[in-house]
Motif scaffolding. Structure first.
Motif, mmCIF file in Angstrom:
data_model
loop_
_atom_site.group_PDB
_atom_site.id
_atom_site.type_symbol
_atom_site.label_atom_id
_atom_site.label_comp_id
_atom_site.label_asym_id
_atom_site.label_seq_id
_atom_site.Cartn_x
_atom_site.Cartn_y
_atom_site.Cartn_z
ATOM 1 N N GLU A 214 0.813 -1.220 0.000
ATOM 2 C CA GLU A 214 0.000 0.000 0.000
ATOM 3 C C GLU A 214 0.848 1.274 0.000
ATOM 4 O O GLU A 214 0.379 2.336 -0.405
ATOM 5 N N ASN A 215 2.098 1.171 0.476
ATOM 6 C CA ASN A 215 2.973 2.348 0.526
ATOM 7 C C ASN A 215 3.881 2.473 -0.697
ATOM 8 O O ASN A 215 4.426 3.548 -0.966
ATOM 9 N N ALA A 216 4.046 1.373 -1.426
ATOM 10 C CA ALA A 216 4.968 1.367 -2.566
ATOM 11 C C ALA A 216 4.607 2.363 -3.663
ATOM 12 O O ALA A 216 5.514 2.985 -4.245
ATOM 13 N N PRO A 217 3.320 2.557 -3.992
ATOM 14 C CA PRO A 217 2.997 3.478 -5.095
ATOM 15 C C PRO A 217 3.539 4.889 -4.911
ATOM 16 O O PRO A 217 3.916 5.538 -5.891
ATOM 17 N N LYS A 218 3.583 5.371 -3.693
ATOM 18 C CA LYS A 218 4.111 6.714 -3.458
ATOM 19 C C LYS A 218 5.565 6.827 -3.908
ATOM 20 O O LYS A 218 6.041 7.913 -4.233
ATOM 21 N N GLN A 219 6.273 5.694 -3.936
ATOM 22 C CA GLN A 219 7.670 5.681 -4.368
ATOM 23 C C GLN A 219 7.817 5.355 -5.858
ATOM 24 O O GLN A 219 8.934 5.257 -6.374
ATOM 25 N N GLY A 220 6.665 5.138 -6.521
ATOM 26 C CA GLY A 220 6.707 4.853 -7.954
ATOM 27 C C GLY A 220 6.705 3.380 -8.303
ATOM 28 O O GLY A 220 7.048 3.011 -9.434
ATOM 29 N N PHE A 221 6.290 2.536 -7.350
ATOM 30 C CA PHE A 221 6.236 1.091 -7.573
ATOM 31 C C PHE A 221 4.815 0.589 -7.333
ATOM 32 O O PHE A 221 4.122 1.067 -6.431
ATOM 33 N N VAL A 222 4.396 -0.405 -8.114
ATOM 34 C CA VAL A 222 3.034 -0.923 -7.952
ATOM 35 C C VAL A 222 2.903 -1.842 -6.754
ATOM 36 O O VAL A 222 1.789 -2.137 -6.303
ATOM 37 N N SER A 223 4.018 -2.327 -6.221
ATOM 38 C CA SER A 223 3.992 -3.212 -5.047
ATOM 39 C C SER A 223 5.333 -3.151 -4.346
ATOM 40 O O SER A 223 6.329 -2.670 -4.907
ATOM 41 N N GLY A 224 5.367 -3.666 -3.134
ATOM 42 C CA GLY A 224 6.626 -3.737 -2.417
ATOM 43 C C GLY A 224 7.636 -4.598 -3.152
ATOM 44 O O GLY A 224 8.829 -4.278 -3.204
ATOM 45 N N TYR A 225 7.170 -5.695 -3.732
ATOM 46 C CA TYR A 225 8.063 -6.596 -4.452
ATOM 47 C C TYR A 225 8.679 -5.916 -5.663
ATOM 48 O O TYR A 225 9.844 -6.150 -6.007
ATOM 49 N N ALA A 226 7.914 -5.039 -6.309
ATOM 50 C CA ALA A 226 8.428 -4.316 -7.470
ATOM 51 C C ALA A 226 9.585 -3.395 -7.104
ATOM 52 O O ALA A 226 10.408 -3.051 -7.960
ATOM 53 N N SER A 227 9.660 -3.004 -5.842
ATOM 54 C CA SER A 227 10.706 -2.072 -5.419
ATOM 55 C C SER A 227 12.058 -2.745 -5.232
ATOM 56 O O SER A 227 13.050 -2.073 -4.946
ATOM 57 N N GLY A 228 12.124 -4.076 -5.409
ATOM 58 C CA GLY A 228 13.377 -4.791 -5.182
ATOM 59 C C GLY A 228 14.424 -4.546 -6.251
ATOM 60 O O GLY A 228 15.584 -4.294 -5.946
ATOM 61 N N GLU A 229 14.035 -4.603 -7.517
ATOM 62 C CA GLU A 229 14.958 -4.350 -8.624
ATOM 63 C C GLU A 229 14.163 -4.240 -9.915
ATOM 64 O O GLU A 229 12.982 -4.568 -9.966
ATOM 65 N N TYR A 230 14.810 -3.764 -10.982
ATOM 66 C CA TYR A 230 14.067 -3.339 -12.171
ATOM 67 C C TYR A 230 13.379 -4.483 -12.929
ATOM 68 O O TYR A 230 12.320 -4.274 -13.526
ATOM 69 N N ASN A 231 13.948 -5.692 -12.934
ATOM 70 C CA ASN A 231 13.280 -6.797 -13.629
ATOM 71 C C ASN A 231 11.959 -7.163 -12.960
ATOM 72 O O ASN A 231 10.949 -7.418 -13.633
ATOM 73 N N GLU A 232 11.967 -7.182 -11.626
ATOM 74 C CA GLU A 232 10.730 -7.470 -10.893
ATOM 75 C C GLU A 232 9.753 -6.301 -11.031
ATOM 76 O O GLU A 232 8.538 -6.498 -11.097
ATOM 77 N N ASP A 233 10.282 -5.111 -11.087
ATOM 78 C CA ASP A 233 9.471 -3.913 -11.282
ATOM 79 C C ASP A 233 8.711 -4.006 -12.608
ATOM 80 O O ASP A 233 7.497 -3.755 -12.682
ATOM 81 N N PHE A 234 9.408 -4.392 -13.665
ATOM 82 C CA PHE A 234 8.794 -4.510 -14.988
ATOM 83 C C PHE A 234 7.694 -5.570 -14.967
ATOM 84 O O PHE A 234 6.561 -5.331 -15.431
ATOM 85 N N ALA A 235 7.995 -6.754 -14.421
ATOM 86 C CA ALA A 235 7.024 -7.859 -14.411
ATOM 87 C C ALA A 235 5.831 -7.555 -13.518
ATOM 88 O O ALA A 235 4.688 -7.903 -13.854
ATOM 89 N N GLU A 236 6.072 -6.906 -12.388
ATOM 90 C CA GLU A 236 4.966 -6.550 -11.489
ATOM 91 C C GLU A 236 4.054 -5.507 -12.125
ATOM 92 O O GLU A 236 2.831 -5.578 -12.016
ATOM 93 N N THR A 237 4.654 -4.541 -12.801
ATOM 94 C CA THR A 237 3.856 -3.508 -13.459
ATOM 95 C C THR A 237 2.935 -4.142 -14.491
ATOM 96 O O THR A 237 1.737 -3.818 -14.570
#
Length: 306
Positions: A214-237
């Protein structure tokens, strides 16, 4: 990649054999290797037809200790739950890609194995694992015995509905499957390295687990898991976008606010461009098919084989 995933034991009868040049003794015509398999059920035959032959995918429901993480105590999936999950996976996930890009596409790129486990993996600290994958080749689906066949829920409106009673299949299973499938595709055809620069310096490489969804979007990520690194960020998005309705996706942007929303929008624009130019997939068309099939899930006959 979301974490997570044969050993045959050969029994021999020892026999003393002596050799003195060439022997005239008759050879035993019976193989020492067991080649016969147990009787196959109607469900086994159904899986061969609907998964192996149709999609080049081995759908496993019988418990195999070698397929599980032995750090956890888990139980086998029931027959009833296995039939239901097989029909749900076929309808909501596999046939979505068939509708969008054709059967040959999913046959070529789908994970090779899906393994069902009856219970969840309960982590230290209270975390639950219900879906995971190993290098995009094998997907594990845990907790399938929690399925209530009379109350099938695929929530496309709430991004972070983690309910297990009733079980929200979208969050626990289908999101994971789209996520892992995205990894398979991006490992086959790379996406632009420009994506890495969008949140460069903002990733939580070692402490993403402490970033609440719930807090990740404020940082520009769709989930906490997406905030780990760019490959996970892409797949989570990608996975969040195609499994959520327009209203559900907007809820993420609303949480993101003026700071995070433009970042997430930039990311989904790049995801959209990648799928269109690399695979000929319009992710908005994909989402419309996902939403239609998700809504149909509650109407399926999950108890009988078709």
């Amino acid at each position: 990649m979301k974490k997570i995933k044969y050993l045959g034991i050969l029994l021999f009868s020892a026999a003393a054999v002596s050799f003195t040049g060439c022997s005239d003794d008759d050879l035993n015509p019976n193989s020492i290797f067991q080649t016969e398999t147990g009787e196959r059920s109607d469900f086994d035959k159904w899986l061969d037809k609907n998964f192996v032959e149709e999609y080049n995918l081995d759908f496993k429901y019988r418990y195999n200790d070698n397929e599980t993480d032995r750090n956890y105590n888990v139980i086998p999936a029931t027959y009833e739950s296995s039939v239901a999950m097989a029909k749900l996976v076929r309808h909501v996930w596999l046939e979505t890609y068939v509708d969008c890009v054709g059967k040959d596409f999913i046959r070529t790129y789908t994970p090779r194995v899906i393994q069902l486990i009856g219970s969840f993996q309960y982590k230290e600290g209270g975390g639950i694992t219900a879906g995971s994958a190993d290098q995009g080749m094998k997907v594990m689906l845990y907790g399938v015995n929690h399925l209530d066949l009379d109350n099938i829920v695929v929530d496309t409106e709430e991004p972070y509905n983690k309910s297990t009673s009733p079980l929200n299949l979208n969050y626990w299973y289908f999101h994971t499957m789209h996520h892992e499938f995205c990894h398979i595709l991006t490992q086959t055809k790379s996406y632009s390295t420009d994506f890495q620069t969008i949140s460069a310096g903002s990733y939580h490489a070692t402490d993403w687990i402490n970033v609440a969804d719930e807090n990740a979007p404020k940082q520009g990520f769709v989930s906490g898991y997406a905030s780990g690194e760019y490959n996970e960020d892409f797949a989570e998005t990608y996975a969040f976008y195609v499994t959520l309705s327009a209203e559900g996706w907007q809820k993420i942007l609303d949480k993101a606010g003026e700071t995070g929303a433009p970042i997430i929008q930039q990311k989904i624009d790049m995801v959209r461009e990648y799928f269109k130019t690399s695979w000929g997939i319009d992710i908005d068309v994909m989402r419309s098919i996902v939403l239609r099939r998700s809504a149909e899930a509650a109407t399926l006959d999950l108890r009988t084989l078709d």
